[in-house]
Design a protein around this motif. Structure first.
Motif, mmCIF file in Angstrom:
data_model
loop_
_atom_site.group_PDB
_atom_site.id
_atom_site.type_symbol
_atom_site.label_atom_id
_atom_site.label_comp_id
_atom_site.label_asym_id
_atom_site.label_seq_id
_atom_site.Cartn_x
_atom_site.Cartn_y
_atom_site.Cartn_z
ATOM 1 N N GLN A 22 4.652 -25.681 6.341
ATOM 2 C CA GLN A 22 3.813 -25.714 7.532
ATOM 3 C C GLN A 22 4.364 -26.694 8.577
ATOM 4 O O GLN A 22 4.900 -27.736 8.244
ATOM 5 N N ILE A 23 4.182 -26.290 9.818
ATOM 6 C CA ILE A 23 4.600 -27.127 10.941
ATOM 7 C C ILE A 23 3.344 -27.725 11.573
ATOM 8 O O ILE A 23 2.410 -26.996 11.947
ATOM 9 N N HIS A 24 3.273 -29.001 11.665
ATOM 10 C CA HIS A 24 2.087 -29.666 12.233
ATOM 11 C C HIS A 24 2.407 -30.117 13.648
ATOM 12 O O HIS A 24 3.287 -30.938 13.873
ATOM 13 N N ASN A 25 1.680 -29.560 14.590
ATOM 14 C CA ASN A 25 1.925 -29.918 15.984
ATOM 15 C C ASN A 25 1.163 -31.196 16.328
ATOM 16 O O ASN A 25 0.067 -31.408 15.887
ATOM 17 N N GLU A 65 2.776 -20.897 12.574
ATOM 18 C CA GLU A 65 2.058 -21.598 11.524
ATOM 19 C C GLU A 65 2.973 -22.264 10.493
ATOM 20 O O GLU A 65 2.562 -23.217 9.823
ATOM 21 N N PHE A 66 4.230 -21.764 10.353
ATOM 22 C CA PHE A 66 5.052 -22.269 9.256
ATOM 23 C C PHE A 66 6.406 -22.810 9.715
ATOM 24 O O PHE A 66 6.739 -23.964 9.457
ATOM 25 N N ASP A 67 7.223 -22.003 10.341
ATOM 26 C CA ASP A 67 8.589 -22.444 10.649
ATOM 27 C C ASP A 67 9.091 -21.696 11.877
ATOM 28 O O ASP A 67 9.256 -20.476 11.855
ATOM 29 N N SER A 68 9.365 -22.433 12.919
ATOM 30 C CA SER A 68 9.790 -21.802 14.172
ATOM 31 C C SER A 68 11.206 -21.268 14.098
ATOM 32 O O SER A 68 11.645 -20.547 14.990
ATOM 33 N N ASP A 69 11.958 -21.611 13.015
ATOM 34 C CA ASP A 69 13.336 -21.136 12.893
ATOM 35 C C ASP A 69 13.451 -19.850 12.065
ATOM 36 O O ASP A 69 14.558 -19.341 11.876
ATOM 37 N N LEU A 125 7.166 -7.993 14.849
ATOM 38 C CA LEU A 125 7.177 -9.071 15.836
ATOM 39 C C LEU A 125 5.848 -9.836 15.830
ATOM 40 O O LEU A 125 5.824 -11.070 15.957
ATOM 41 N N LYS A 126 4.773 -9.115 15.667
ATOM 42 C CA LYS A 126 3.462 -9.748 15.623
ATOM 43 C C LYS A 126 3.373 -10.695 14.422
ATOM 44 O O LYS A 126 2.884 -11.829 14.526
ATOM 45 N N GLN A 127 3.884 -10.235 13.259
ATOM 46 C CA GLN A 127 3.847 -11.062 12.059
ATOM 47 C C GLN A 127 4.761 -12.283 12.198
ATOM 48 O O GLN A 127 4.398 -13.406 11.811
ATOM 49 N N VAL A 182 4.092 -13.362 0.707
ATOM 50 C CA VAL A 182 5.186 -14.109 1.327
ATOM 51 C C VAL A 182 4.735 -15.530 1.634
ATOM 52 O O VAL A 182 5.441 -16.529 1.351
ATOM 53 N N GLU A 183 3.556 -15.681 2.185
ATOM 54 C CA GLU A 183 3.044 -16.997 2.576
ATOM 55 C C GLU A 183 2.831 -17.878 1.367
ATOM 56 O O GLU A 183 3.184 -19.074 1.371
#
Length: 668
Positions: A665-668, A497-501, A488-490, A656-657
């Motif tokens: 990457q997801i840019h907020n 940092e990458f993909d909320s889905d 869960l932490k990972q 993996v990364e």
């Protein structure tokens, strides 16, 4: 026995002379008399002794002639006493006599005393009469017994005490000792001037009697005198005490002490044998459910069934609790596997328990061989115990023979258990992740978190080896908690940092499924700010079937949180299709053995599984995809999600990364 008549002897001391000679004895408060062994008469007695002899006066008592009915055995005994007196020895024994035909017995101290003419007489002091020491007589019923044999070993005489108790059961010494060789050895020994001090057991009227024997050779008569003390009651008490000490009072089998003594004897005998360690399967459940009284009834019936099954060729003992030991000598039991199977079959049959009805248990058996496996008791028991535990681990209700490889395996399990506890404490474990691909988009749907452990001394230890051990020992609970928290932490990092889905599949043991598991899981999801639908918990089909009732509520609670539930290794267990419908399963993971199968049956199962899941509204993931051919076939069958080495082996988070996430990457 001293016989009594009332005939005046040829020679007699006057009453006055006797009174003056032995007057000091009158002051003693116990019966005392002086006996002339040579002339077989009493020469003096104190006044307290007269009632014991049923005599009205000292004159009447000293007038009695004891030679009339005295047996040769008694005569020889008294002459032997006289020789002992000359050596300043005394004798303490029970003495039987019949004054005026009234049977009496007294504990007497015999010692030598000078007579008026210089000869040695016998001073008799009564220590206690029968009436005052009844509680001591149980161990002295057979004192003052005598047998006299001639030089050929034939019986010459038995004293009255022996005849009264046993009649005339023997005609020769060999009859008495039950051996012609032993009789000859006794006669040879005493003729050399040596005394016999031995124990004899013999049959009299169908009953075994035991005697302590003191034997001497009468050189002047060339006869053997045996003074006997019957120890039958003591022996019987000793035998009973030994039996109780070595037998289980519940099953009447040998107890732990008794069977280990037999084991030591068998080892000393050096004849090959098989040690069988039998442990009941399911006995604890019976005890916990119905109580120890029912458990004891069951153990008793198990003991009876074992006794009926194995004959006198085997030795059986209750080692403790629900553990039994069978020692089977292989010279008479050549087919040990068949014997083990017969025991398992016999104990599998239901037991009828009073007030309860029928109950069923099974058993697991471990065997070790003497001398092939070990030559000492402790090692044999340990080896048979090891084999029994492996039989339980392999499914119970079976037997396992000890081998050196088995010992190495079990020692490794002990070492792994110890080191795993340290690894959990020191955070020495790590997770690898294998991608789950979406064939429609050819993108990563999520990852399965897979536990990895590398020990400094043992090296890489596969999860197939340590996960099952952790479930056996209960270590799976802290281990599973560590895996869940780490995964869960990972995921929280990757979603941020990458993909909320992204989704994460996490393997969970049914042992972790308890009433508050869903509550604890929700707390962890909130702590890491993860949506429940981003998580899939994978539970194996085998654990579902065997603990269906226990996990049903926990699965329902988890599903209500919105967390997905995946049924792993589908097709390898025994679950029915109704389970897929009844339980809140969202996804089925087809076992890789069907993906790898090239025969028609495997392909049919692959196709049927997808069709069934589609009808039930379930998603399905195919595991173990390794080739493009397999991928193409699965896509052709309609599989949307695939997992396997074709896409990636399980890899650390940093790989993996770099391989799967850096372009997302997801840019907020």
């Amino acid at each position: 026995m001293i016989s009594v008549v009332t005939v005046r002897p040829k020679y007699q001391f006057t009453e006055f002379n006797m009174m003056t000679s032995y007057q000091p004895f009158e002051h003693l408060q116990c019966p005392i008399w002086i006996y002339d062994i040579d002339n077989k008469r009493i020469t003096w007695a104190n006044s307290i002794a007269l009632p014991l002899w049923e005599s009205e006066s000292l004159f009447e008592l000293t007038s009695r002639d004891f030679s009339v009915e005295m047996s040769k055995a008694i005569e020889a005994t008294l002459e032997e006493y006289q020789r002992q007196f000359l050596r300043n020895e005394s004798i303490k024994t029970w003495w039987n006599f019949t004054p005026n035909y009234i049977s009496k017995r007294a504990l007497c101290l015999f010692s030598g005393i000078p007579l008026h003419d210089g000869r040695t007489g016998m001073l008799v002091q009564v220590v206690a009469e029968e009436g005052s020491l009844r509680h001591d007589l149980a161990c002295s019923d057979g004192a003052n017994l005598s047998l006299l044999f001639n030089k050929s070993g034939s019986v010459v005489s038995a004293n009255s005490a022996f005849f009264h108790n046993y009649g005339s059961p023997f005609s020769t010494l060999s009859d008495f000792v039950s051996s012609e060789e032993r009789a000859a050895q006794w006669l040879f020994t005493v003729r050399k001037g040596r005394e016999i001090l031995e124990e004899v057991s013999c049959e009299i009227d169908g009953k075994t009697h035991h005697f302590d024997v003191q034997g001497k050779w009468l050189f002047d008569k060339s006869e053997l005198l045996l003074n006997l003390t019957c120890t039958t009651k003591q022996k019987e008490k000793l035998i009973k005490a030994r039996y109780n000490a070595e037998h289980d009072c519940l099953t009447e089998l040998y107890n732990r002490r008794g069977i280990t003594n037999l084991l030591e004897t068998s080892i000393a005998y050096r004849s090959p044998f098989e040690l069988m360690f039998v442990d009941l399967d399911g006995f604890k459940l019976v005890n916990d459910t119905y109580g120890h009284t029912v458990g004891d009834q069951l153990l008793k019936q198990v003991g009876e069934r074992l006794k009926q099954l194995v004959d006198e060729k085997c030795m059986i003992g209750r080692f403790g609790g629900d553990e039994f030991i069978v020692i089977a000598h292989t010279c008479r039991n050549q087919n040990i596997p068949l014997l083990c199977s017969r025991i398992i079959d016999a104990l599998n049959r239901s037991f009828h328990i009073r007030g309860i009805g029928s109950l069923s248990v099974g058993c697991s058996i471990g065997t070790a061989h003497f001398p092939d496996n070990a030559v000492d008791q402790e090692t044999l028991l340990k080896q048979a115990g090891m084999a029994m535990h492996l039989a339980k681990a392999n499914g119970r209700n079976r037997f396992q023979t000890f081998t050196p490889n088995l010992a190495q395996t079990l020692h490794r399990k002990v070492e792994i258990r110890h080191r795993l506890a340290r690894a959990i404490e020191n955070d020495d474990l790590n997770l690898h992740y294998q991608p789950i691909m979406n064939t429609n988009s050819d993108k990563v749907k999520g990852f399965e978190a897979l536990l990895r452990w590398s020990d400094k001394e043992l090296g890489n230890i596969g999860p197939d080896e340590f996960i099952s051990l952790a479930e056996e020992t209960g270590q799976i609970v802290p281990l599973g908690k560590w895996v869940l928290n780490s995964a869960l932490k990972q995921l929280s990092v990757w979603q941020r940092e990458f993909d909320s889905d992204l989704m994460m599949s996490i393997n969970i043991s049914s042992i972790q499924m308890h009433s508050t598991f869903a509550e604890q899981l929700l707390a962890m999801l909130n702590f890491y700010n993860i949506q429940p639908q981003s998580i899939a918990l994978e539970i194996t089909e085998s654990s579902m079937i065997f603990k269906h009732g226990e996990v049903r509520q926990a699965l329902s609670d988890i599903s209500k949180l919105g967390v997905e539930l995946h049924l792993d290794d589908f097709g390898t267990g025994y679950s029915s299709l109704s389970m897929l419908h009844d339980l809140p399963i969202s996804t089925v993971k087809l076992d890789k053995s069907f993906v790898h199968g090239s025969h028609k049956g495997s392909k049919a199962i692959v196709q049927a599984t997808h069709a069934i899941c589609e009808k039930l509204g379930l998603k399905v993931v195919a595991e173990g995809v390794e080739t493009e051919t397999q991928k193409a076939f699965l896509i052709d069958c309609g599989y949307e999600y695939l997992q396997g080495f074709l896409f990636s082996k399980p890899i650390p988070s940093n790989e993996v990364e770099s391989q799967f996430l850096n372009g997302r990457q997801i840019h907020n």
